[in-house]
Scaffold this motif. Sequence first.
Motif, PDB file in Angstrom:
ATOM      1  N   UNK A  68       0.824  -1.211   0.000  1.00 53.84           N
ATOM      2  CA  UNK A  68       0.000   0.000   0.000  1.00 53.84           C
ATOM      3  C   UNK A  68       0.858   1.261   0.000  1.00 53.84           C
ATOM      4  N   UNK A  69       2.180   1.095   0.177  1.00 50.44           N
ATOM      5  CA  UNK A  69       3.074   2.245   0.193  1.00 50.44           C
ATOM      6  C   UNK A  69       2.981   3.066   1.462  1.00 50.44           C
ATOM      7  N   UNK A  70       2.333   2.529   2.492  1.00 47.43           N
ATOM      8  CA  UNK A  70       2.103   3.288   3.723  1.00 47.43           C
ATOM      9  C   UNK A  70       3.135   3.002   4.813  1.00 47.43           C
ATOM     10  N   UNK A  71       3.950   1.947   4.645  1.00 49.54           N
ATOM     11  CA  UNK A  71       4.975   1.636   5.636  1.00 49.54           C
ATOM     12  C   UNK A  71       4.560   0.625   6.683  1.00 49.54           C
ATOM     13  N   UNK A 114      -9.790   2.026   1.204  1.00 49.49           N
ATOM     14  CA  UNK A 114      -9.017   2.401   0.013  1.00 49.49           C
ATOM     15  C   UNK A 114      -8.107   1.265  -0.475  1.00 49.49           C
ATOM     16  N   UNK A 115      -8.537   0.041  -0.259  1.00 54.52           N
ATOM     17  CA  UNK A 115      -7.738  -1.110  -0.673  1.00 54.52           C
ATOM     18  C   UNK A 115      -8.112  -1.621  -2.049  1.00 54.52           C
ATOM     19  N   UNK A 116      -7.426  -2.680  -2.481  1.00 56.73           N
ATOM     20  CA  UNK A 116      -7.675  -3.247  -3.803  1.00 56.73           C
ATOM     21  C   UNK A 116      -8.894  -4.163  -3.830  1.00 56.73           C
ATOM     22  N   UNK A 124      -4.493  -2.083   7.677  1.00 60.97           N
ATOM     23  CA  UNK A 124      -3.165  -1.523   7.913  1.00 60.97           C
ATOM     24  C   UNK A 124      -2.739  -1.962   9.323  1.00 60.97           C
ATOM     25  N   UNK A 125      -1.789  -2.893   9.398  1.00 66.46           N
ATOM     26  CA  UNK A 125      -1.501  -3.602  10.639  1.00 66.46           C
ATOM     27  C   UNK A 125      -0.089  -3.327  11.134  1.00 66.46           C
ATOM     28  N   UNK A 126       0.047  -3.125  12.428  1.00 73.10           N
ATOM     29  CA  UNK A 126       1.367  -2.977  13.034  1.00 73.10           C
ATOM     30  C   UNK A 126       2.092  -4.320  12.978  1.00 73.10           C
ATOM     31  N   UNK A 127       3.291  -4.326  12.408  1.00 75.58           N
ATOM     32  CA  UNK A 127       4.055  -5.563  12.277  1.00 75.58           C
ATOM     33  C   UNK A 127       4.354  -6.236  13.599  1.00 75.58           C
TER      34      UNK A 127
END
Length: 136
Positions: A68-71, A114-116, A124-127
């Motif tokens: 997603x390019x969000x990190x 805003x996903x595919x 969007x998950x914390x690793x």
Amino acid sequence: MADPVKPKIEKSDAEWREQLTPEQYHILREHGTERAFTGPYWNSSEKGLYRCAACDEPLFYSDTKFDAGCGWPSYFEPVKPGAVTEHRDASYGMVRTEIRCANCGGHLGHVFPDGPKPTGLRYCINGHSMVFEPEA
């Protein structure tokens, strides 16, 4: 959004602190966030299963992961319906949908619309909230 659901696993604060690393505890139990592009798995493409770092519950398959390019590691759907719960998060002056592990209640991250395809969602998950089990 789903109504708050009582997690299946409950432990004392001391038990969580003993079990989890400081980073995991901060994210999973204190609803913290790791800095973008610093946590594990944000740029991983290995095949396998992502599990909750607190309770080992399956959360996401690698084949639902996308860049997603969000990190942060991002997925378009959980491993199964009910694997995560949704909660209203009005922190930091905005309203978002927080995602928690349905099994232990640990904070994982947030979901955005805003996903595919096929879901249009971006989990969007914390690793540090997960552990990875490579495919055999």
